[in-house]
Design a protein around this motif. Structure first.
Motif, PDB file in Angstrom:
ATOM      1  N   ASN A 182       0.816  -1.216   0.000  1.00 54.06           N
ATOM      2  CA  ASN A 182       0.000   0.000   0.000  1.00 54.06           C
ATOM      3  C   ASN A 182       0.846   1.261   0.000  1.00 54.06           C
ATOM      4  N   SER A 183       2.063   1.173   0.541  1.00 53.97           N
ATOM      5  CA  SER A 183       2.936   2.351   0.569  1.00 53.97           C
ATOM      6  C   SER A 183       3.641   2.569  -0.770  1.00 53.97           C
ATOM      7  N   LYS A 184       3.482   1.603  -1.699  1.00 56.58           N
ATOM      8  CA  LYS A 184       4.131   1.700  -3.013  1.00 56.58           C
ATOM      9  C   LYS A 184       3.072   1.566  -4.106  1.00 56.58           C
ATOM     10  N   PRO A 185       2.224   2.590  -4.324  1.00 53.73           N
ATOM     11  CA  PRO A 185       1.136   2.477  -5.315  1.00 53.73           C
ATOM     12  C   PRO A 185       1.623   2.292  -6.742  1.00 53.73           C
ATOM     13  N   ASP A 186       2.884   2.629  -7.017  1.00 55.46           N
ATOM     14  CA  ASP A 186       3.411   2.467  -8.375  1.00 55.46           C
ATOM     15  C   ASP A 186       4.098   1.119  -8.572  1.00 55.46           C
ATOM     16  N   PHE A 187       3.935   0.211  -7.599  1.00 56.26           N
ATOM     17  CA  PHE A 187       4.521  -1.121  -7.691  1.00 56.26           C
ATOM     18  C   PHE A 187       3.419  -2.177  -7.760  1.00 56.26           C
ATOM     19  N   GLU A 188       3.793  -3.367  -8.236  1.00 55.68           N
ATOM     20  CA  GLU A 188       2.902  -4.515  -8.255  1.00 55.68           C
ATOM     21  C   GLU A 188       3.523  -5.650  -7.440  1.00 55.68           C
ATOM     22  N   ALA A 189       2.664  -6.537  -6.940  1.00 50.80           N
ATOM     23  CA  ALA A 189       3.134  -7.677  -6.153  1.00 50.80           C
ATOM     24  C   ALA A 189       2.753  -8.967  -6.873  1.00 50.80           C
ATOM     25  N   LEU A 190       3.763  -9.715  -7.310  1.00 44.42           N
ATOM     26  CA  LEU A 190       3.544 -11.007  -7.963  1.00 44.42           C
ATOM     27  C   LEU A 190       3.759 -12.105  -6.935  1.00 44.42           C
ATOM     28  N   VAL A 191       2.684 -12.844  -6.643  1.00 44.07           N
ATOM     29  CA  VAL A 191       2.749 -13.940  -5.681  1.00 44.07           C
ATOM     30  C   VAL A 191       2.942 -15.236  -6.459  1.00 44.07           C
ATOM     31  N   GLU A 192       4.028 -15.956  -6.154  1.00 41.72           N
ATOM     32  CA  GLU A 192       4.429 -17.129  -6.937  1.00 41.72           C
ATOM     33  C   GLU A 192       4.504 -18.335  -6.010  1.00 41.72           C
ATOM     34  N   GLY A 193       3.660 -19.363  -6.275  1.00 43.51           N
ATOM     35  CA  GLY A 193       3.657 -20.572  -5.460  1.00 43.51           C
ATOM     36  C   GLY A 193       4.573 -21.633  -6.040  1.00 43.51           C
ATOM     37  N   HIS A 194       5.331 -22.336  -5.170  1.00 41.63           N
ATOM     38  CA  HIS A 194       6.233 -23.415  -5.578  1.00 41.63           C
ATOM     39  C   HIS A 194       5.995 -24.644  -4.698  1.00 41.63           C
ATOM     40  N   ASN A 247      15.359 -32.291  -5.170  1.00 41.61           N
ATOM     41  CA  ASN A 247      14.349 -32.852  -4.268  1.00 41.61           C
ATOM     42  C   ASN A 247      14.752 -34.256  -3.810  1.00 41.61           C
ATOM     43  N   ASP A 248      15.949 -34.370  -3.201  1.00 42.76           N
ATOM     44  CA  ASP A 248      16.447 -35.705  -2.849  1.00 42.76           C
ATOM     45  C   ASP A 248      16.468 -35.970  -1.347  1.00 42.76           C
ATOM     46  N   THR A 249      16.115 -34.960  -0.532  1.00 46.50           N
ATOM     47  CA  THR A 249      16.021 -35.165   0.912  1.00 46.50           C
ATOM     48  C   THR A 249      14.793 -34.416   1.421  1.00 46.50           C
ATOM     49  N   ALA A 250      14.349 -34.796   2.616  1.00 42.00           N
ATOM     50  CA  ALA A 250      13.190 -34.121   3.212  1.00 42.00           C
ATOM     51  C   ALA A 250      13.485 -32.636   3.438  1.00 42.00           C
ATOM     52  N   GLU A 251      14.713 -32.338   3.837  1.00 43.25           N
ATOM     53  CA  GLU A 251      15.085 -30.948   4.075  1.00 43.25           C
ATOM     54  C   GLU A 251      15.063 -30.140   2.781  1.00 43.25           C
ATOM     55  N   ASN A 252      15.594 -30.726   1.701  1.00 41.91           N
ATOM     56  CA  ASN A 252      15.596 -30.022   0.417  1.00 41.91           C
ATOM     57  C   ASN A 252      14.176 -29.814  -0.109  1.00 41.91           C
ATOM     58  N   LYS A 253      13.323 -30.816   0.084  1.00 41.27           N
ATOM     59  CA  LYS A 253      11.936 -30.676  -0.360  1.00 41.27           C
ATOM     60  C   LYS A 253      11.248 -29.545   0.398  1.00 41.27           C
ATOM     61  N   SER A 254      11.554 -29.443   1.681  1.00 41.55           N
ATOM     62  CA  SER A 254      10.990 -28.353   2.472  1.00 41.55           C
ATOM     63  C   SER A 254      11.473 -27.002   1.955  1.00 41.55           C
ATOM     64  N   THR A 255      12.737 -26.936   1.544  1.00 46.97           N
ATOM     65  CA  THR A 255      13.283 -25.694   0.986  1.00 46.97           C
ATOM     66  C   THR A 255      12.560 -25.300  -0.298  1.00 46.97           C
ATOM     67  N   ASN A 256      12.244 -26.289  -1.130  1.00 44.14           N
ATOM     68  CA  ASN A 256      11.597 -26.007  -2.409  1.00 44.14           C
ATOM     69  C   ASN A 256      10.127 -25.634  -2.267  1.00 44.14           C
ATOM     70  N   ARG A 257       9.500 -26.044  -1.167  1.00 47.54           N
ATOM     71  CA  ARG A 257       8.096 -25.664  -0.931  1.00 47.54           C
ATOM     72  C   ARG A 257       8.084 -24.254  -0.345  1.00 47.54           C
ATOM     73  N   ARG A 258       7.775 -23.281  -1.190  1.00 48.21           N
ATOM     74  CA  ARG A 258       7.888 -21.891  -0.763  1.00 48.21           C
ATOM     75  C   ARG A 258       6.916 -21.022  -1.553  1.00 48.21           C
ATOM     76  N   THR A 259       6.691 -19.834  -1.044  1.00 43.33           N
ATOM     77  CA  THR A 259       5.905 -18.815  -1.741  1.00 43.33           C
ATOM     78  C   THR A 259       6.775 -17.572  -1.866  1.00 43.33           C
ATOM     79  N   LYS A 260       6.940 -17.088  -3.103  1.00 43.39           N
ATOM     80  CA  LYS A 260       7.746 -15.885  -3.327  1.00 43.39           C
ATOM     81  C   LYS A 260       6.818 -14.731  -3.706  1.00 43.39           C
ATOM     82  N   ILE A 261       7.062 -13.581  -3.097  1.00 47.24           N
ATOM     83  CA  ILE A 261       6.299 -12.377  -3.414  1.00 47.24           C
ATOM     84  C   ILE A 261       7.280 -11.360  -3.998  1.00 47.24           C
TER      85      ILE A 261
END
Length: 298
Positions: A182-194, A247-261
């Motif tokens: 809201n403080s940046k009206p000239d910007f856009e927010a792209l929400v990317e699910g992984h 995606n070869d370990t549980a920890e790596n899979k957790s790293t790849n499950r993310r949301t980027k804005i």
């Protein structure tokens, strides 16, 4: 009397311990504040060094072009002198060419200023986000990728495993993100699910494409609910196909499950200005080749 003495010694030790703990807490808080300042300074330094390297490369390229053009003009003048056919009109045309080069230098400097302004806005945005969202959580990353500011949130922060329903904690984090948007009206927010590469088949969802898209739209809806302007929001799903690590370990899979804005400037406005400047340069350059171009260029 002996008991009274022992009691006084014990009380003294307790007060000494309290003072030591208080001093330790103050030192620990000061160390954390210093570390936060160091982290922010490091980000600024890295951004400045990258900006400096890019600017130097652009300046070197432009200087090389200018030197080549000046050398060409110098060679032409020398050739004309040797052949004794340098006319007053020819000298005037060469002078116009040099003036045109100066004008182009000014326009290039204007483009450089625009790029520098964009870089400055990016750095200010990173600082604003880090101040608003905070840096004390390993599941939240705020950084710059190819000149674009982004927030990366682990799925543990926003969702339960295999779900696209937001957690209670998501309200707090996304509320801060909504404030920045809201403080940046000239910007856009792209929400990317992984997602990771584990096949997803639950309910009406067909696969990880559906899951990543549902997660991004869930975040967008929550940002709207928290006051973000919907015209600034974009939802996208990337499924499992842009992993950070194998995606070869549980920890790596957790790293790849993310949301980027991604917090994006409205890039069409920025490039429209650059394209207009380049079009002017192109039109003026086209007129020089024939010795004409004294008109409006329209």
């Amino acid at each position: 009397m002996k008991k009274l003495f022992i009691l006084m010694v014990s009380v003294g030790l307790v007060f000494t311990s309290c003072v030591s703990k208080q001093k330790y807490a103050e030192l620990e808080a000061k160390q954390k504040e210093t570390q936060d300042l160091l982290n922010t300074a490091t980000v600024k330094l890295n951004a400045c060094e990258a900006d400096k390297a890019a600017a130097n490369a652009r300046i070197a390229s432009l200087q090389e072009r200018i030197e080549d053009l000046r050398k060409t003009n110098t060679d032409l003048i020398e050739s004309s002198k040797e052949l004794t056919i340098l006319t007053k009109q020819g000298a005037t045309n060469l002078e116009k060419s040099l003036e045109s080069l100066k004008e182009k230098d000014l326009k290039i400097n204007r483009l450089q200023d625009a790029l520098n302004k964009k870089d400055s806005v990016t750095l200010a945005l990173v600082t604003s986000l880090k101040k608003e969202v905070g840096l004390n959580d390993e599941d939240i990353e705020i950084n710059v990728e190819k000149g674009v500011v982004f927030i990366s949130l682990s799925d543990k922060v926003l969702f339960r495993s295999g779900s696209y329903n937001l957690s209670t904690r998501a309200n707090e984090i996304l509320g801060k993100v909504a404030t920045v948007i809201n403080s940046k009206p000239d910007f856009e927010a792209l929400v990317e699910g992984h997602t990771d590469n584990v096949p997803y088949k639950k309910g009406v969802l067909l696969d990880n494409w559906d899951l990543s898209a549902k997660r991004s739209t869930a975040v967008v809806r929550k940002l709207m609910e928290l006051g973000a302007n919907p015209s600034q929001l974009i939802a996208a799903g990337r499924s499992e196909f842009v992993p950070l690590v194998p995606n070869d370990t549980a920890e790596n899979k957790s790293t790849n499950r993310r949301t980027k804005i991604f917090i994006l400037p409205k890039i069409d406005q920025f490039y429209e200005m650059i394209e207009n400047e380049l079009e002017v340069l192109s039109n003026e350059g086209g007129g020089e080749g024939t010795g004409e171009g004294d008109g409006d260029g329209n």
